[in-house]
Scaffold this motif. Structure first.
Motif, PDB file in Angstrom:
ATOM      1  N   ILE A 364      13.776 -19.759  -2.523  1.00  0.00           N
ATOM      2  CA  ILE A 364      14.664 -19.743  -1.347  1.00  0.00           C
ATOM      3  C   ILE A 364      13.853 -19.331  -0.120  1.00  0.00           C
ATOM      4  N   SER A 429      18.399 -27.347   4.931  1.00  0.00           N
ATOM      5  CA  SER A 429      18.177 -25.999   4.402  1.00  0.00           C
ATOM      6  C   SER A 429      19.349 -25.582   3.525  1.00  0.00           C
ATOM      7  N   VAL A 433      18.962 -24.788  -0.486  1.00  0.00           N
ATOM      8  CA  VAL A 433      19.319 -23.494  -1.083  1.00  0.00           C
ATOM      9  C   VAL A 433      20.399 -23.704  -2.149  1.00  0.00           C
ATOM     10  N   PRO A 544      18.240 -19.217   8.549  1.00  0.00           N
ATOM     11  CA  PRO A 544      18.150 -18.472   7.282  1.00  0.00           C
ATOM     12  C   PRO A 544      19.169 -17.339   7.185  1.00  0.00           C
ATOM     13  N   VAL A 548      21.664 -17.232   4.119  1.00  0.00           N
ATOM     14  CA  VAL A 548      21.676 -16.113   3.177  1.00  0.00           C
ATOM     15  C   VAL A 548      23.056 -15.462   3.167  1.00  0.00           C
ATOM     16  N   GLN A 551      25.616 -18.177   1.563  1.00  0.00           N
ATOM     17  CA  GLN A 551      25.391 -18.728   0.224  1.00  0.00           C
ATOM     18  C   GLN A 551      24.801 -17.699  -0.741  1.00  0.00           C
ATOM     19  N   VAL A 552      23.640 -17.158  -0.385  1.00  0.00           N
ATOM     20  CA  VAL A 552      22.940 -16.290  -1.334  1.00  0.00           C
ATOM     21  C   VAL A 552      23.733 -15.003  -1.580  1.00  0.00           C
TER      22      VAL A 552
END
Ligand SMILES: Nc1nc2c(ncn2[C@@H]2O[C@H](COP(=O)(O)OP(=O)(O)OP(=O)(O)O)[C@@H](O)[C@H]2O)c(=O)[nH]1
Length: 613
Positions: A364, A429, A433, A544, A548, A551-552
């Motif tokens: 990632i 992106s 991801v 990013p 993040v 999603q992350v």
């Protein structure tokens, strides 16, 4: 240490337990075998060499099937138990527990029936042994395994390759280092042609565990004797040869009693001019006693190894059962509890992939550090800010009235058009991801040991996690596109103010006049490019963050939230479906559990025997 009787009895009990669980010599079982570690005595010989007769005279009873062709078609594990003087003799089969046979001709019949039950009537052979225990005051404690006679040719009605099948079955028993070999050869045949000796030599070249038995001494040609063999001159053995005189066919036909036969055999040796000097080391009674003693001493010597094997196997089975997972309880509450436990184990692994400890999370970062800036660098701003385009857009924006000081509208249109291009890398992106997260879900499911046995649960968990990831992607997409839109909705005024100052300073130093206004358009292009660069720098950092965040972070926090809500409302039936295991695995667990039980029982028996002694 235990007494002689109890040691052989102990091994007998463990052997019976082994067979009941399908653990017997000669089988090609995938599970480790306790049977193989137990010392035993196997009777080997060519057809009609006198094997059955030897066994019967050791037992002192007629009980083995007779007839032409290959009569012994399954191994017969014969366990002899010495009982008190004056008690009745009886026999018991492992496959017919609680049925005592006092009539030995029924024992013979049962051996035939039980042989045919597995091999069928077409005279096949089978490595699955028949277990027969004989309790009698006339026996010594001993376990013997009667194997099919080694034969050279198939008799009519028997499969072509029966000779090889028999040899490989016999070999599978006698090749085991814990098997003592009773190699039977008839004295009226050249010892060099003995099938028993030939096979024994192959599997036990040092002869440490082979006993030579010479039958039919009474059938030798008049004037000849077997002293060269028996005294080890023609074929030397580690242990002295034992000569035997069994009942002749005529004796059998006349129903000569086994006890009478034993007496006659004793008399034969005692009065024999050839063998008289060896009389106390000849005959079936001597053979039985010698074997019993030897078997006992072998067992005694092997007990530490057997205990070590049992302990090691118990550990292995426990470990395997832990891996396979214990059986799941039947009530819905326990099922739910189990499912949630497995989900947590999965989530833990998934988080480890993201946070470090397991690989995957770094990919990632790779997207943000390499892929996104790379994609932005490749955007076609050059084309978008070519002199021609700039000219066109500026004049289109001016309309019929050319601008006076700076082409404000033109600037805005050029910038907005360029900013629009950022949407591509932003979307890429988000998608990249998403793919990484999906892959990590797949990997984490595969790595969750607890889930291995539940394919249905795996599928449902993967579906739930992926649908959550799809939602997170949607959110993330909206956020990154909004970031780009936001850049377009309000430009950074400061940038242009600074430009204006620089421009006025610049115009004082430049005197050249650009008649076509080209210089001015070039300037506009370079100013817009400068602005776009600045925005690119910002977006490389903010995209990013959005990804993040949406999603992350969400995947870490709420990957299975929806699944949890659903599952907690599920009925027992659905939960049961999720815990629907792979049948092969269930079978393996069952086998492991049974073996474990066997080994634990064996350990207890050995402990008890060792303490008794
Ligand atoms: N006279 C005499 N006959 C014997 C002796 N041993 C065996 N026999 C006879 O030899 C024949 C074969 O003996 P078995 O004991 O059936 O031989 P086996 O090796 O069990 O034979 P299969 O099971 O058919 O392979 C029988 O007729 C026995 O009576 C012996 O020492 N002396």
């Amino acid at each position: 240490m235990a007494t002689m009787e109890s040691l052989i009895g102990l091994v007998n009990r463990i052997q019976r337990a082994c067979t009941a669980l399908g653990d017997y010599g000669g089988g090609n079982n995938a599970l480790s075998s306790l049977w193989e570690a137990l010392p035993s005595v196997a009777v080997v010989g060519g057809q009609s060499s006198g094997k059955s007769s030897v066994l019967e005279s050791i037992v002192g009873r007629d009980f083995l099937p007779r007839g032409s062709g290959i009569v012994t078609r399954r191994p017969l594990v014969l366990q002899l138990h010495k009982t008190e003087r004056g008690t009745d003799e009886y026999a018991e089969f492992l496959h017919l527990t609680n049925k005592r046979f006092t009539n030995f001709s029924l024992v013979r019949k049962e051996i035939q029936v039980e042989t045919d039950r597995i091999t069928g009537k077409n005279k096949q052979i089978s490595p699955v042994p028949i277990h027969l225990s004989i309790f009698s005051p006339n026996v010594v404690d001993l376990t013997l395994i009667d194997l099919p006679g080694l034969t050279k040719v198939a008799v009519e009605g028997q499969p072509e390759n029966i000779a090889e099948d028999i040899e490989s079955m016999v070999r599978s028993y006698v090749a085991k280092p814990n098997c003592l070999i009773l190699a039977i050869s008839p004295a009226n045949q050249d010892i060099a042609t003995s099938d028993a000796i030939k096979l024994a030599k192959e599997v036990d070249p040092t002869g440490d565990r082979t006993f030579g038995v010479l039958t039919k001494l009474d059938l030798m040609d008049k004037g000849t004797n077997a002293l060269d063999v028996i005294e080890g001159r023609s074929y030397r053995m580690q242990y002295p040869w034992v000569g035997i005189v069994n009942r002749s066919q005529a004796d059998i036909n006349k129903n000569v009693n086994m006890m009478v036969a034993r007496r006659k055999e004793r008399e034969y040796f005692e009065t024999s001019p050839d063998y008289g000097h060896l009389a106390n080391k000849m005959g079936s009674e001597y053979l039985a006693k010698m074997l019993s003693k030897l078997l006992e001493s072998v067992i005694r010597a092997r007990i530490p190894n057997i205990i070590a094997l049992i302990n090691r196997s118990i550990e292995e089975f426990e470990r395997e059962l832990d891996q396979l997972g214990r059986p799941i309880a039947i009530d819905a509450g326990a099922k739910l509890y189990n499912i949630l436990g497995m989900c947590r184990a999965f989530e833990k692994i998934f988080k480890e992939h993201l946070d470090g400890g397991r690989p995957g999370g770094a990919r990632i970062y790779g997207i943000f550090d390499y892929q996104l800036p790379g994609a932005i660098r490749k955007l076609p701003f050059d084309r978008h800010l070519s002199l021609e385009t700039v000219k066109r857009i500026v004049s289109q924006s001016d309309g019929y009235q050319p601008h006076l000081i700076a082409p404000e509208m033109g600037y805005r249109r050029l910038i907005e058009g360029s900013l629009h291009l950022f949407k591509g890398p932003a979307e890429a992106s988000v998608n990249a991801v998403h793919s990484v997260l999906k892959e990590l879900v797949r990997k984490s499911i595969a790595e969750t040991e607890e889930l291995k046995r539940f394919p249905s649960l795996q599928t449902e968990l993967a579906a739930a996690a992926n649908s959550s990831l799809a939602k997170f992607r949607e959110e993330s997409m909206k956020s990154v596109l909004r970031l780009v839109d936001m850049e377009a909705s309000y430009l950074t005024v400061d940038f242009f103010r600074k430009l204006h100052v620089m421009d006025t300073q610049g115009s004082q130093t430049t005197s050249a006049v650009d008649q076509n206004g080209e210089r001015q358009f070039r300037k506009i292009a370079s100013n817009v490019a400068g602005y776009i660069r600045m925005v690119a720098e910002t977006l490389v950092n903010t995209i990013p963050k959005a990804v993040v965040h949406c999603q992350v972070r969400q995947a870490k926090l709420a990957l299975l939230n929806y699944f949890y809500t659903q599952i907690s409302q599920s009925q027992g039936k659905h939960l049961g479906q999720l815990l629907d295991e792979n049948p092969a695995l269930m079978e393996r667990r069952l086998q492991c559990a049974k073996r474990l039980e066997l080994y634990k029982k064996a350990r207890d028996e050995i402990d008890a025997a060792v303490w008794l002694g």
